[in-house]
Scaffold this motif. Structure first.
Motif, short mmCIF file in Angstrom:
data_model
loop_
_atom_site.label_atom_id
_atom_site.label_comp_id
_atom_site.label_asym_id
_atom_site.label_seq_id
_atom_site.Cartn_x
_atom_site.Cartn_y
_atom_site.Cartn_z
N ARG A 24 7.12 -7.01 1.99
CA ARG A 24 6.85 -5.58 1.96
C ARG A 24 5.59 -5.24 2.76
O ARG A 24 4.63 -6.02 2.77
CB ARG A 24 6.68 -5.09 0.53
CG ARG A 24 7.91 -5.24 -0.36
CD ARG A 24 7.60 -4.81 -1.77
NE ARG A 24 6.50 -5.58 -2.36
CZ ARG A 24 6.00 -5.35 -3.56
NH1 ARG A 24 6.49 -4.37 -4.31
NH2 ARG A 24 4.99 -6.09 -4.02
N LYS A 26 3.34 -3.14 2.05
CA LYS A 26 2.19 -3.01 1.16
C LYS A 26 1.50 -4.35 0.91
O LYS A 26 0.33 -4.37 0.52
CB LYS A 26 2.63 -2.40 -0.17
CG LYS A 26 3.52 -3.30 -0.99
CD LYS A 26 4.13 -2.58 -2.17
CE LYS A 26 3.12 -1.95 -3.08
NZ LYS A 26 3.72 -1.25 -4.22
N GLU A 243 5.34 1.80 2.18
CA GLU A 243 4.85 0.55 1.62
C GLU A 243 5.95 -0.39 1.15
O GLU A 243 5.72 -1.59 1.00
CB GLU A 243 3.90 0.84 0.46
CG GLU A 243 4.53 1.52 -0.73
CD GLU A 243 3.54 1.79 -1.84
OE1 GLU A 243 2.34 1.55 -1.61
OE2 GLU A 243 3.95 2.23 -2.92
N ASN A 244 7.16 0.10 0.90
CA ASN A 244 8.25 -0.75 0.43
C ASN A 244 9.20 -1.20 1.53
O ASN A 244 10.21 -1.84 1.24
CB ASN A 244 9.03 -0.03 -0.67
CG ASN A 244 8.22 0.12 -1.94
OD1 ASN A 244 7.65 -0.83 -2.44
ND2 ASN A 244 8.13 1.35 -2.45
N LEU A 246 10.59 -3.56 4.31
CA LEU A 246 10.51 -5.01 4.50
C LEU A 246 10.33 -5.35 5.97
O LEU A 246 11.00 -4.78 6.85
CB LEU A 246 11.78 -5.68 3.97
CG LEU A 246 12.04 -5.53 2.46
CD1 LEU A 246 13.34 -6.22 2.08
CD2 LEU A 246 10.89 -6.10 1.66
#
Length: 367
Positions: A24, A26, A243-244, A246
């Motif tokens: 991810r 983030k 942020e999520n 991939l």
């Protein structure tokens, strides 16, 4: 020997598998402005069972104790203090991003004098300041020390570090850091490990998620996100989507060794050119065998000790000159090193020599 070499192979295999998994965003970057701030304070722990500072060796403990008592209305001018149940400490904490007034954070308490233990102590109200000198939190509470100390007349045993401890939720935030996050027009994404390929992949993944150009790579460690172009209601909504996402990160080939424990960790992209390696050991043996010479029976004289030293140097046969073929994959590199039949500590020396010879195509890090 076999188990240690097998463990090395497993560590390398696990590292390869981990690098092949998308991560991810983030977990790869820090968002500009979204960070914690360090706090520090100087306080006093009371209620110790005779394990506090010696006032003669830590006069600053007496000074802070006098200041605290005078603030509480106790006149101690000219009094002599010799308590053993107080200790001067440094209190540290991290003010998390977006922390609000009235919320609580954990603090760490560490003795700075000659206190033996902080077990059972209570931290007296201590203000915590940031780098700008302003007070942002106030800490107080019972200290949870992470060790134990037992002392007798002729021996003592210490387990862990009893002179440091924590206070869960031990500080209350009194001031907020002014940061208008909602008014930001742009947000920079700072990579934990700067890399041009990873930054380009983050840029492409974000633009693909939004279906238009909202992100631009500035350099190997920074990607700029245009909040307005995302058409999100606020920067918080935009970063929730970002942020999520991939991304497959790219890392430099590295070999990390720890000489203290003999641990070796290799990255997936480590390569070794074709080399020949010979490894052997020298053993120096010195043995003292003194001889006692006595005078003849009924003769005058005294016993004399004559030194006798035996010295020898032995060289292990070793494995001879072994060839390590050019590694095209991590498994082949590990197999070639394992074929030498050496211990991990000896393998560290071999890898260092291969690196010095210019045949190790990876960053060699020694800890």
């Amino acid at each position: 020997m076999t188990r240690l070499l097998l463990a090395l192979s497993l560590i390398c295999a696990c590292a390869s598998a981990a690098l092949a998994t998308p991560i991810r965003i983030k977990d790869l970057v820090e968002f500009d402005g979204v960070r914690g701030n360090d706090l520090v304070g100087y306080g006093l722990v009371v209620g110790l069972n005779g394990t506090g500072d010696g006032i003669r060796n830590a006069p600053f403990t007496e000074e802070i104790m006098v200041n605290i008592l005078e603030r509480l209305g106790v006149n101690v001018t000219g009094e002599q203090f010799r308590p053993q149940n107080v200790a001067a400490v440094i209190v540290t904490a991290v003010l998390p991003p977006f922390a609000r007034q009235g919320s609580q954070i954990d603090v760490t308490v560490s003795a700075i004098g000659d206190a033996d233990s902080l077990l059972g102590g209570t931290l007296v109200m201590t203000p915590l300041t940031a780098a700008d000198g302003d007070i942002y939190a106030v800490s107080q509470g019972a200290v949870i020390a992470g060790g134990a100390s037992v002392e007798g007349d002729a021996a003592s045993v210490v387990q862990g570090v009893p002179t440091a401890g924590v206070i869960p939720n031990g500080a209350r935030i009194e001031r907020e850091i002014e940061f208008e996050f909602a008014s930001l027009a742009e947000v920079r994404l700072a990579l934990h490990s700067p890399d041009f390929t990873t930054a380009a992949r983050i840029e492409a993944a974000i633009n693909h998620e939004f279906g238009r150009g909202v992100a631009a790579m500035l350099d190997a460690g920074t990607v700029l996100l245009d909040i307005g172009a995302t058409r999100a209601p606020s920067p918080a909504h935009a970063l929730t989507r970002v942020e999520n996402i991939l991304v497959q990160p790219e890392t430099r080939a590295r070999v990390v060794v720890d000489q203290r424990s003999g641990t070796i960790v290799m990255g997936e992209d480590v390569r070794i050119s074709r080399v020949a390696v010979a490894q052997g050991n020298l053993t120096l043996r010195i043995e003292e065998r003194p001889v006692a010479v006595q005078p003849n029976p009924f003769a005058e004289g005294e016993t004399v000790i004559l030194p006798r030293t035996g010295a020898a140097i032995e060289e292990d046969a070793g494995t001879g000159l072994a060839e390590i073929r050019g590694g095209t994959s991590l498994s082949e590199v590990v197999a070639g090193l394992n074929a030498l039949g050496v211990s991990p500590r000896e393998m560290i020396d071999i890898l260092s020599s291969i690196d010095a010879a210019g045949a190790l195509h990876a960053e060699f890090i020694v800890r």
